[in-house]
Motif scaffolding. Structure first.
Motif, mmCIF file in Angstrom:
data_model
loop_
_atom_site.group_PDB
_atom_site.id
_atom_site.type_symbol
_atom_site.label_atom_id
_atom_site.label_comp_id
_atom_site.label_asym_id
_atom_site.label_seq_id
_atom_site.Cartn_x
_atom_site.Cartn_y
_atom_site.Cartn_z
ATOM 1 N N PHE A 111 0.953 -1.188 -0.004
ATOM 2 C CA PHE A 111 -0.047 -0.029 -0.064
ATOM 3 C C PHE A 111 0.792 1.198 0.080
ATOM 4 N N TRP A 112 0.587 2.263 -0.776
ATOM 5 C CA TRP A 112 1.620 3.226 -1.043
ATOM 6 C C TRP A 112 0.727 4.647 -0.299
ATOM 7 N N GLN A 113 1.779 5.379 0.407
ATOM 8 C CA GLN A 113 1.501 6.527 0.701
ATOM 9 C C GLN A 113 2.763 7.369 0.537
ATOM 10 N N ASP A 114 2.510 8.656 0.245
ATOM 11 C CA ASP A 114 3.740 9.570 0.040
ATOM 12 C C ASP A 114 4.214 9.797 1.662
ATOM 13 N N MET A 115 5.448 9.953 1.996
ATOM 14 C CA MET A 115 5.658 10.263 3.476
ATOM 15 C C MET A 115 7.174 11.215 3.217
ATOM 16 N N PRO A 116 7.217 12.204 4.225
ATOM 17 C CA PRO A 116 8.241 12.931 4.297
ATOM 18 C C PRO A 116 9.597 12.231 3.993
ATOM 19 N N LEU A 117 10.447 13.176 3.386
ATOM 20 C CA LEU A 117 11.891 12.455 3.018
ATOM 21 C C LEU A 117 12.594 12.049 4.002
ATOM 22 N N ALA A 118 12.418 12.570 5.252
ATOM 23 C CA ALA A 118 13.115 12.274 6.416
ATOM 24 C C ALA A 118 12.822 11.098 7.081
ATOM 25 N N THR A 119 11.470 10.422 6.705
ATOM 26 C CA THR A 119 11.161 9.125 7.001
ATOM 27 C C THR A 119 11.969 7.979 6.426
ATOM 28 N N TRP A 120 12.641 7.253 7.318
ATOM 29 C CA TRP A 120 13.229 6.031 6.862
ATOM 30 C C TRP A 120 12.390 4.986 6.646
ATOM 31 N N ILE A 121 12.345 4.242 5.357
ATOM 32 C CA ILE A 121 11.423 3.405 5.097
ATOM 33 C C ILE A 121 12.262 2.034 4.814
ATOM 34 N N THR A 122 11.862 0.861 5.469
ATOM 35 C CA THR A 122 12.300 -0.320 5.342
ATOM 36 C C THR A 122 11.257 -1.034 4.676
ATOM 37 N N LEU A 123 11.736 -1.727 3.108
ATOM 38 C CA LEU A 123 10.841 -2.258 2.331
ATOM 39 C C LEU A 123 11.185 -3.655 2.539
ATOM 40 N N SER A 124 9.943 -4.672 3.131
ATOM 41 C CA SER A 124 10.438 -6.071 3.145
ATOM 42 C C SER A 124 9.361 -6.705 2.330
ATOM 43 N N PRO A 125 9.562 -7.119 0.977
ATOM 44 C CA PRO A 125 8.432 -7.210 0.109
ATOM 45 C C PRO A 125 7.879 -8.738 0.327
ATOM 46 N N LYS A 126 6.632 -8.972 0.021
ATOM 47 C CA LYS A 126 6.045 -10.385 0.482
ATOM 48 C C LYS A 126 5.323 -10.649 -0.649
ATOM 49 N N GLN A 127 5.625 -10.014 -1.937
ATOM 50 C CA GLN A 127 4.809 -10.388 -3.217
ATOM 51 C C GLN A 127 4.831 -12.005 -3.679
ATOM 52 N N HIS A 128 6.107 -12.453 -3.404
ATOM 53 C CA HIS A 128 6.458 -13.903 -3.692
ATOM 54 C C HIS A 128 5.741 -14.748 -2.767
ATOM 55 N N ILE A 129 5.120 -14.206 -1.606
ATOM 56 C CA ILE A 129 4.214 -15.028 -0.853
ATOM 57 C C ILE A 129 2.805 -14.944 -1.091
ATOM 58 N N ARG A 142 11.835 4.671 -3.635
ATOM 59 C CA ARG A 142 11.604 5.609 -2.218
ATOM 60 C C ARG A 142 12.245 4.629 -0.822
ATOM 61 N N ALA A 143 12.105 3.431 -0.788
ATOM 62 C CA ALA A 143 12.708 2.830 0.245
ATOM 63 C C ALA A 143 14.322 3.210 0.586
ATOM 64 N N ASP A 144 14.568 3.202 1.783
ATOM 65 C CA ASP A 144 15.952 3.487 2.200
ATOM 66 C C ASP A 144 16.605 2.083 2.486
ATOM 67 N N GLU A 145 15.937 1.003 2.622
ATOM 68 C CA GLU A 145 16.560 -0.189 2.616
ATOM 69 C C GLU A 145 15.654 -1.097 2.325
ATOM 70 N N ILE A 146 16.062 -2.467 1.603
ATOM 71 C CA ILE A 146 15.388 -3.496 1.217
ATOM 72 C C ILE A 146 15.878 -4.668 2.238
ATOM 73 N N LYS A 147 14.623 -5.402 2.534
ATOM 74 C CA LYS A 147 14.844 -6.418 3.601
ATOM 75 C C LYS A 147 14.277 -7.524 3.402
ATOM 76 N N LEU A 148 15.058 -8.571 2.707
ATOM 77 C CA LEU A 148 14.409 -9.808 2.187
ATOM 78 C C LEU A 148 14.363 -10.905 3.136
ATOM 79 N N ILE A 149 13.358 -11.492 3.483
ATOM 80 C CA ILE A 149 13.299 -12.833 4.530
ATOM 81 C C ILE A 149 13.569 -14.056 3.580
ATOM 82 N N ILE A 150 14.515 -14.706 4.019
ATOM 83 C CA ILE A 150 15.004 -15.997 3.305
ATOM 84 C C ILE A 150 14.554 -17.182 4.118
ATOM 85 N N SER A 151 13.816 -17.878 3.137
ATOM 86 C CA SER A 151 13.745 -19.495 3.583
ATOM 87 C C SER A 151 14.377 -20.357 2.665
#
Length: 210
Positions: A111-129, A142-151
């Motif tokens: 779900f997307w909403q625009d946030m102030p640039l000072a907001t640190w956003i961690t994207l942990s995508p679940k599209q594969h699930i 936009r994300a400042d870091e990407i976190k992939l959960i690996i199984s």
């Protein structure tokens, strides 16, 4: 005195203060957590209990002022559930910034909403699930870091077309907790293939903090 809109109420799963961020870029830093209630993605291993949407989980409506007034640490992490599904998220972020604190948000990107640039956003995508909740395209830039959960290790290949478009954004590979003994060796092999990626462990679980 920070003035906030007292009419705004937030669906809260839980809050806790003065803990340690255990994952990703800010691992080891002192933070408060605000977990907003609800997430429709349905990850089977969800560690906050939303594998079935969280119908029987805590969902307390609390005022924005009440939630902000209990903050203690210099950085606040907003997680869930899925924070971006709530229209009041922007109000919460602005209210925290008004106290002089920093803000991180953890999201699946569905779900997307625009946030102030000072907001640190961690994207942990679940599209594969759950393909019904794909990452909204804006998040990849936009994300400042990407976190992939690996199984299984296949997660990196699934998202590689998106990861290839990123520049100078850290990518963390984090073992899914319930299969960590199997996933950690897989991640080590993946790091040999992708040496710019980094291992993220759920440090808070190893040291026994919330």
């Amino acid at each position: 005195m920070i003035e906030v809109n007292q009419a705004i109420q937030l669906p809260i799963h839980e809050t806790f203060q003065g803990t340690v961020q255990g994952e990703g870029f800010w691992t080891g830093t002192l933070v408060d957590f605000i977990r907003l209630a609800g997430c429709p993605v349905g990850c089977a291993w969800c560690d906050t209990g939303y594998s079935d949407g969280g119908k029987h989980l805590p969902r307390d409506l609390r005022s924005l002022q009440e939630v902000v007034q209990e903050l203690q640490s210099p950085r606040t992490v907003i997680s869930g559930g899925e924070p971006f599904m709530h229209r009041s998220l922007s109000d919460l972020v602005q209210a925290i910034f008004a106290t002089g604190r920093l803000v991180n948000i953890e999201t699946s990107g569905a779900f997307w909403q625009d946030m102030p640039l000072a907001t640190w956003i961690t994207l942990s995508p679940k599209q594969h699930i759950n393909p019904s909740f794909p990452v909204q395209p804006e998040f990849w830039q936009r994300a400042d870091e990407i976190k992939l959960i690996i199984s299984t290790g296949e997660e990196v290949e699934f998202y590689q077309p998106y990861l290839n478009t990123l520049s100078h954004r850290p990518v963390f590979l984090q073992p899914e907790w319930s299969v960590r003994d199997r996933a950690i060796p897989l991640i080590v092999k993946l790091l040999q293939q992708y040496p710019n990626y980094r291992l993220s462990l759920q440090t808070h679980k190893y040291i026994g903090v919330a």
